[in-house]
Design a protein around this motif. Structure first.
Motif, mmCIF file in Angstrom:
data_model
loop_
_atom_site.group_PDB
_atom_site.id
_atom_site.type_symbol
_atom_site.label_atom_id
_atom_site.label_comp_id
_atom_site.label_asym_id
_atom_site.label_seq_id
_atom_site.Cartn_x
_atom_site.Cartn_y
_atom_site.Cartn_z
ATOM 1 N N LYS A 23 0.532 -1.269 0.058
ATOM 2 C CA LYS A 23 0.215 -0.117 -0.014
ATOM 3 C C LYS A 23 0.951 1.258 0.055
ATOM 4 O O LYS A 23 0.740 2.141 0.620
ATOM 5 N N ARG A 24 1.784 1.270 -0.858
ATOM 6 C CA ARG A 24 2.780 2.415 -1.107
ATOM 7 C C ARG A 24 2.065 3.225 -2.006
ATOM 8 O O ARG A 24 3.047 3.115 -3.202
ATOM 9 N N TRP A 25 1.281 4.119 -1.891
ATOM 10 C CA TRP A 25 0.591 4.672 -3.106
ATOM 11 C C TRP A 25 1.810 5.820 -3.450
ATOM 12 O O TRP A 25 1.656 6.068 -4.912
ATOM 13 N N GLY A 52 -7.912 5.315 -16.767
ATOM 14 C CA GLY A 52 -7.504 6.260 -18.129
ATOM 15 C C GLY A 52 -6.211 7.127 -17.355
ATOM 16 O O GLY A 52 -5.979 7.753 -18.239
ATOM 17 N N SER A 53 -5.631 6.987 -16.376
ATOM 18 C CA SER A 53 -4.534 7.586 -15.984
ATOM 19 C C SER A 53 -3.922 7.364 -14.754
ATOM 20 O O SER A 53 -4.588 6.473 -14.059
ATOM 21 N N ILE A 58 -4.428 4.741 -9.146
ATOM 22 C CA ILE A 58 -3.630 4.859 -7.979
ATOM 23 C C ILE A 58 -4.855 5.180 -6.819
ATOM 24 O O ILE A 58 -5.028 4.576 -5.989
ATOM 25 N N THR A 59 -5.770 6.167 -7.293
ATOM 26 C CA THR A 59 -7.057 6.451 -6.586
ATOM 27 C C THR A 59 -7.853 5.193 -6.362
ATOM 28 O O THR A 59 -8.165 5.018 -5.177
ATOM 29 N N PHE A 60 -8.167 4.444 -7.393
ATOM 30 C CA PHE A 60 -8.824 3.301 -7.278
ATOM 31 C C PHE A 60 -8.136 2.229 -6.090
ATOM 32 O O PHE A 60 -8.919 1.636 -5.300
ATOM 33 N N LEU A 61 -6.877 2.083 -6.387
ATOM 34 C CA LEU A 61 -6.207 0.928 -5.556
ATOM 35 C C LEU A 61 -6.069 1.420 -4.093
ATOM 36 O O LEU A 61 -6.590 0.724 -3.253
ATOM 37 N N ASN A 64 -9.516 1.344 -2.488
ATOM 38 C CA ASN A 64 -10.285 -0.201 -2.478
ATOM 39 C C ASN A 64 -9.309 -1.131 -1.903
ATOM 40 O O ASN A 64 -10.039 -2.362 -1.537
ATOM 41 N N LEU A 65 -8.065 -0.839 -1.458
ATOM 42 C CA LEU A 65 -7.153 -1.782 -0.814
ATOM 43 C C LEU A 65 -6.996 -1.128 0.581
ATOM 44 O O LEU A 65 -5.719 -1.119 0.745
ATOM 45 N N GLY A 66 -7.729 -0.893 1.339
ATOM 46 C CA GLY A 66 -7.558 -0.398 2.554
ATOM 47 C C GLY A 66 -6.693 -1.432 3.434
ATOM 48 O O GLY A 66 -6.569 -2.324 3.279
ATOM 49 N N PRO A 67 -6.568 -1.124 4.859
ATOM 50 C CA PRO A 67 -5.917 -1.976 5.906
ATOM 51 C C PRO A 67 -6.723 -3.273 6.034
ATOM 52 O O PRO A 67 -6.218 -4.392 6.606
ATOM 53 N N GLY A 68 -8.046 -3.406 5.739
ATOM 54 C CA GLY A 68 -8.950 -4.485 5.949
ATOM 55 C C GLY A 68 -8.672 -5.398 4.789
ATOM 56 O O GLY A 68 -9.338 -6.515 4.820
#
Length: 159
Positions: A23-25, A52-53, A58-61, A64-68
């Motif tokens: 989770k290193r955005w 598309g960018s 990165i916003t989606f990831l 949607n891939l939080g600490p849970g």
């Protein structure tokens, strides 16, 4: 074959996978071109996942891939073709996703189809990444009564 470029492309793909799993955005922003696209072919969400960018990806990831959600992506057997400052790559990968809040285990496999571009700074970045699943399974963790997490990087630490 440019072996240095080949290794740099391998490293950017591995960095992408590590950044997703840890989770290193902010660091992940360096693996994509600004106009990168992504097409994640996972049926688990019930809708197409096309972006598309770099910012959309990165916003989606991040959202949607939080600490849970615990993920582990493993990719290998790359087939990379380089043509000057662009390249294509095909990677076999398997992933495991544990959704702790809903006690779900998702496992799957696919082949990534990627495009890469070498920037003016000489660094290779992902211009497109995407896959269509070979398979994906989903199972309730409640079906595994003896399953117990003895480590979870994302769980709150005692004390």
């Amino acid at each position: 074959m440019d072996l240095v470029a080949l290794e740099e492309i391998r490293r950017v793909k591995y960095r992408y996978l590590r950044c997703v799993d840890l989770k290193r955005w902010e660091e992940m922003a360096e693996v994509f071109t600004a106009d990168a696209t992504a097409d994640y072919g996972s049926p688990a969400t019930g809708k197409p996942l096309k972006f598309g960018s770099r910012d959309e990806i990165i916003t989606f990831l991040r959202d949607n891939l939080g600490p849970g959600i615990i993920t582990l992506h493993a990719a290998g057997q790359p087939e990379i073709d380089i043509d000057a400052d662009t390249a294509t790559g095909r990677w076999r990968f398997e992933d495991t996703v544990v959704v702790t809040e809903f006690r779900l285990l998702i496992k799957g496999a696919a082949f990534y189809e990627d495009r890469y571009a070498r920037g003016e700074d000489g660094r290779w970045r992902i211009a497109h990444t995407g896959y269509v699943r070979i398979y994906e399974t989903m199972q309730s963790l409640d079906d595994l009564p003896s399953l117990k997490f003895t480590a979870n990087h994302w769980a709150p630490q005692p004390g």
